[in-house]
Design an enzyme around this catalytic site. Structure first.
Site, PDB file in Angstrom:
ATOM      1  CG  ASP A   7      -0.444   0.473   2.476  1.00 18.94           C
ATOM      2  OD1 ASP A   7       0.980   0.565   2.645  1.00 18.94           O
ATOM      3  OD2 ASP A   7      -1.204   0.310   3.480  1.00 18.94           O
ATOM      4  CB  CYS A  64       0.702  -2.235   4.820  1.00 17.36           C
ATOM      5  SG  CYS A  64       0.621  -3.233   6.526  1.00 17.36           S
ATOM      6  CG  HIS A  93      10.997 -24.563  12.005  1.00 14.36           C
ATOM      7  ND1 HIS A  93      11.473 -24.256  13.227  1.00 14.36           N
ATOM      8  CD2 HIS A  93      11.962 -25.230  11.414  1.00 14.36           C
ATOM      9  CE1 HIS A  93      12.505 -24.800  13.285  1.00 14.36           C
ATOM     10  NE2 HIS A  93      13.055 -25.416  12.425  1.00 14.36           N
ATOM     11  CG  HIS A 128       8.974 -28.194  11.024  1.00 15.22           C
ATOM     12  ND1 HIS A 128       8.914 -27.744  12.197  1.00 15.22           N
ATOM     13  CD2 HIS A 128      10.384 -28.662  10.734  1.00 15.22           C
ATOM     14  CE1 HIS A 128       9.954 -27.589  12.922  1.00 15.22           C
ATOM     15  NE2 HIS A 128      11.095 -28.158  11.942  1.00 15.22           N
TER      16      HIS A 128
HETATM   17  C1  RB5 Z   1      -2.006   2.959   6.004  1.00 13.62           C
HETATM   18  O1  RB5 Z   1      -1.770   4.155   6.814  1.00 13.62           O
HETATM   19  C2  RB5 Z   1      -1.589   2.236   7.130  1.00 13.62           C
HETATM   20  O2  RB5 Z   1      -2.809   1.890   8.053  1.00 13.62           O
HETATM   21  C3  RB5 Z   1      -1.324   0.771   6.622  1.00 13.62           C
HETATM   22  O3  RB5 Z   1      -0.372   0.971   5.925  1.00 13.62           O
HETATM   23  C4  RB5 Z   1      -0.871  -0.225   7.673  1.00 13.62           C
HETATM   24  O4  RB5 Z   1       0.214   0.143   8.568  1.00 13.62           O
HETATM   25  C5  RB5 Z   1      -1.683  -1.069   8.272  1.00 13.62           C
HETATM   26  O5  RB5 Z   1      -1.495  -2.117   9.037  1.00 13.62           O
END
Ligand code: RB5
Length: 144
Positions: A7, A64, A93, A128
């Site tokens: 993201d 993210c 594992h 595993h």
């Molecule tokens: C986006 O601002 C943020 O919430 C996302 O990148 C992430 O950290 C969510 O877990």
């Protein structure tokens, strides 16, 4: 083939990791995002996990802001085992197929070292395998 996605919170780290992959001649498919405009991390997780579930890709890297949300989303997909904590042992594992990072948590140097560990480690199987099979059974029994 490797799939990579982020993201907006992970976009800059993704660019660094992509550069590292290219330097090491590791092919990848980038499922977005493609700039720092705000997007929803579950959409990116879905796009990447689709590539793994279909067999087009075997492993994935998802990023993210924290690594948390995108790993939670990825782990909702049947057959996906995503981890944002370990790189080597999660392959050895747990047969993880997705490694997650927080672009606001980890720097590019460490992230690229972890990518290498993740890509170079092989699932050990044996005892595993039984445990990973039990993870799959949880997916079946809880209707994921
Ligand atoms: C986006 O601002 C943020 O919430 C996302 O990148 C992430 O950290 C969510 O877990």
């Amino acid at each position: 083939m490797l799939v990579i996605g982020s993201d907006h919170g992970g976009f800059l780290l993704k660019q660094e990791i992509k550069k590292h992959l290219e330097e090491n001649k590791i092919e990848y498919i980038d499922v977005g995002c493609y700039d720092e405009s705000s997007v929803d991390y579950p959409d990116i997780a879905k796009a990447a996990c689709d590539k793994i579930v279909s067999g087009e890709c075997q492993l994935g890297i998802l990023i993210c802001g924290t690594g948390i949300g995108i790993s939670m989303a990825a782990n909702k997909v049947k057959g996906i085992r995503a981890d944002c904590f370990s790189a080597k042992y999660t392959r050895l594992h747990n047969d993880a197929n997705v490694l997650c990072f927080g672009g606001r948590v980890v720097g590019p140097g460490l992230a690229c070292m972890m990518v290498d560990e993740f890509l170079n480690a092989q699932f050990e199987g044996g005892r595993h395998q039984r445990r990973v099979d039990k993870i799959s059974s949880l997916e079946e029994n809880f209707g994921k």
